[in-house]
Design a protein around this motif. Structure first.
Motif, mmCIF file in Angstrom:
data_model
loop_
_atom_site.group_PDB
_atom_site.id
_atom_site.type_symbol
_atom_site.label_atom_id
_atom_site.label_comp_id
_atom_site.label_asym_id
_atom_site.label_seq_id
_atom_site.Cartn_x
_atom_site.Cartn_y
_atom_site.Cartn_z
ATOM 1 N N PHE A 91 -19.039 11.770 -34.035
ATOM 2 C CA PHE A 91 -18.595 10.436 -33.644
ATOM 3 C C PHE A 91 -17.117 10.499 -33.311
ATOM 4 N N SER A 92 -16.738 9.850 -32.215
ATOM 5 C CA SER A 92 -15.336 9.779 -31.809
ATOM 6 C C SER A 92 -14.861 8.334 -31.928
ATOM 7 N N PRO A 93 -13.999 8.023 -32.903
ATOM 8 C CA PRO A 93 -13.491 6.659 -33.032
ATOM 9 C C PRO A 93 -12.658 6.212 -31.827
ATOM 10 N N GLU A 94 -12.004 7.175 -31.147
ATOM 11 C CA GLU A 94 -11.173 6.824 -29.997
ATOM 12 C C GLU A 94 -12.004 6.239 -28.864
ATOM 13 N N SER A 95 -13.123 6.878 -28.559
ATOM 14 C CA SER A 95 -13.960 6.408 -27.447
ATOM 15 C C SER A 95 -15.125 5.556 -27.925
ATOM 16 N N GLY A 96 -15.437 5.639 -29.231
ATOM 17 C CA GLY A 96 -16.569 4.891 -29.760
ATOM 18 C C GLY A 96 -17.911 5.523 -29.418
ATOM 19 N N ILE A 97 -17.905 6.796 -29.056
ATOM 20 C CA ILE A 97 -19.133 7.477 -28.657
ATOM 21 C C ILE A 97 -19.630 8.354 -29.801
ATOM 22 N N ALA A 98 -20.922 8.279 -30.042
ATOM 23 C CA ALA A 98 -21.572 9.128 -31.034
ATOM 24 C C ALA A 98 -22.645 9.949 -30.337
ATOM 25 N N VAL A 99 -22.858 11.147 -30.839
ATOM 26 C CA VAL A 99 -23.917 12.002 -30.325
ATOM 27 C C VAL A 99 -24.962 12.109 -31.421
ATOM 28 N N VAL A 100 -26.184 11.735 -31.095
ATOM 29 C CA VAL A 100 -27.297 11.774 -32.044
ATOM 30 C C VAL A 100 -28.283 12.818 -31.548
ATOM 31 N N ARG A 101 -28.717 13.677 -32.445
ATOM 32 C CA ARG A 101 -29.681 14.706 -32.069
ATOM 33 C C ARG A 101 -30.998 14.423 -32.785
ATOM 34 N N ALA A 102 -32.079 14.428 -32.031
ATOM 35 C CA ALA A 102 -33.406 14.158 -32.595
ATOM 36 C C ALA A 102 -34.459 14.865 -31.752
ATOM 37 N N LEU A 134 -31.359 2.378 -33.485
ATOM 38 C CA LEU A 134 -29.934 2.146 -33.219
ATOM 39 C C LEU A 134 -29.599 0.661 -33.132
ATOM 40 N N THR A 135 -30.603 -0.163 -32.892
ATOM 41 C CA THR A 135 -30.409 -1.613 -32.854
ATOM 42 C C THR A 135 -29.856 -2.123 -34.180
ATOM 43 N N PHE A 136 -30.226 -1.461 -35.262
ATOM 44 C CA PHE A 136 -29.839 -1.924 -36.595
ATOM 45 C C PHE A 136 -28.539 -1.318 -37.110
ATOM 46 N N VAL A 137 -27.912 -0.462 -36.348
ATOM 47 C CA VAL A 137 -26.641 0.138 -36.761
ATOM 48 C C VAL A 137 -25.541 -0.900 -36.594
ATOM 49 N N THR A 138 -24.811 -1.161 -37.678
ATOM 50 C CA THR A 138 -23.710 -2.128 -37.618
ATOM 51 C C THR A 138 -22.364 -1.489 -37.961
ATOM 52 N N LYS A 139 -22.393 -0.337 -38.647
ATOM 53 C CA LYS A 139 -21.149 0.346 -39.003
ATOM 54 C C LYS A 139 -21.334 1.847 -38.876
ATOM 55 N N VAL A 140 -20.264 2.523 -38.449
ATOM 56 C CA VAL A 140 -20.208 3.976 -38.411
ATOM 57 C C VAL A 140 -18.876 4.365 -39.024
ATOM 58 N N LYS A 141 -18.918 5.143 -40.090
ATOM 59 C CA LYS A 141 -17.699 5.544 -40.805
ATOM 60 C C LYS A 141 -16.821 4.341 -41.138
ATOM 61 N N ASN A 142 -17.445 3.304 -41.653
ATOM 62 C CA ASN A 142 -16.779 2.059 -42.064
ATOM 63 C C ASN A 142 -16.114 1.295 -40.925
ATOM 64 N N LEU A 143 -16.482 1.582 -39.693
ATOM 65 C CA LEU A 143 -15.994 0.831 -38.538
ATOM 66 C C LEU A 143 -17.157 0.049 -37.949
ATOM 67 N N ARG A 144 -16.898 -1.183 -37.533
ATOM 68 C CA ARG A 144 -17.955 -1.964 -36.895
ATOM 69 C C ARG A 144 -18.451 -1.228 -35.665
ATOM 70 N N ALA A 145 -19.755 -1.295 -35.467
ATOM 71 C CA ALA A 145 -20.329 -0.549 -34.346
ATOM 72 C C ALA A 145 -21.432 -1.354 -33.668
ATOM 73 N N LEU A 146 -21.564 -1.151 -32.376
ATOM 74 C CA LEU A 146 -22.659 -1.707 -31.585
ATOM 75 C C LEU A 146 -23.195 -0.552 -30.764
ATOM 76 N N ALA A 147 -24.439 -0.186 -31.028
ATOM 77 C CA ALA A 147 -25.011 0.999 -30.371
ATOM 78 C C ALA A 147 -25.564 0.652 -28.993
ATOM 79 N N THR A 148 -25.209 1.448 -28.017
ATOM 80 C CA THR A 148 -25.740 1.364 -26.661
ATOM 81 C C THR A 148 -26.081 2.781 -26.230
ATOM 82 N N VAL A 149 -27.296 2.990 -25.779
ATOM 83 C CA VAL A 149 -27.703 4.324 -25.347
ATOM 84 C C VAL A 149 -27.195 4.548 -23.929
#
Length: 72
Positions: free
Chosen positions: A4-15, A27-42
């Motif tokens: 996860f990059s806090p600067e760009s807000g981009i996360a890489v998920v592997r599945a 990802l619809t239910f993700v609200t925080k990443v590393k204690n930062l508010r988050a909104l997931a968009t693929v």
């Protein structure tokens, strides 16, 4: 989540490929990443690491370079 990059807000998920829809909908239910508010968009998905890095290069070149160095 692979990284996860806090600067760009981009996360890489592997599945696994057969879990794509489940991960995408989760990802619809993700609200925080590393204690930062988050909104997931693929932004895209890829079948290989090389393809993922090419797509990531467009959005966050620094994160793509970091992942390339980790893979080497």
């Amino acid at each position: 989540m692979r990284c996860f990059s806090p600067e760009s807000g981009i996360a890489v998920v592997r599945a696994p490929r057969d879990h794509l829809r489940m991960v995408w909908s989760s990802l619809t239910f993700v609200t925080k990443v590393k204690n930062l508010r988050a909104l997931a968009t693929v932004r895209g998905n890829a079948g290989s690491e090389r393809t993922m890095l090419k797509k990531l290069e467009k959005f966050d070149p620094k994160l793509a370079q970091k992942l390339r160095l980790e893979a080497a």
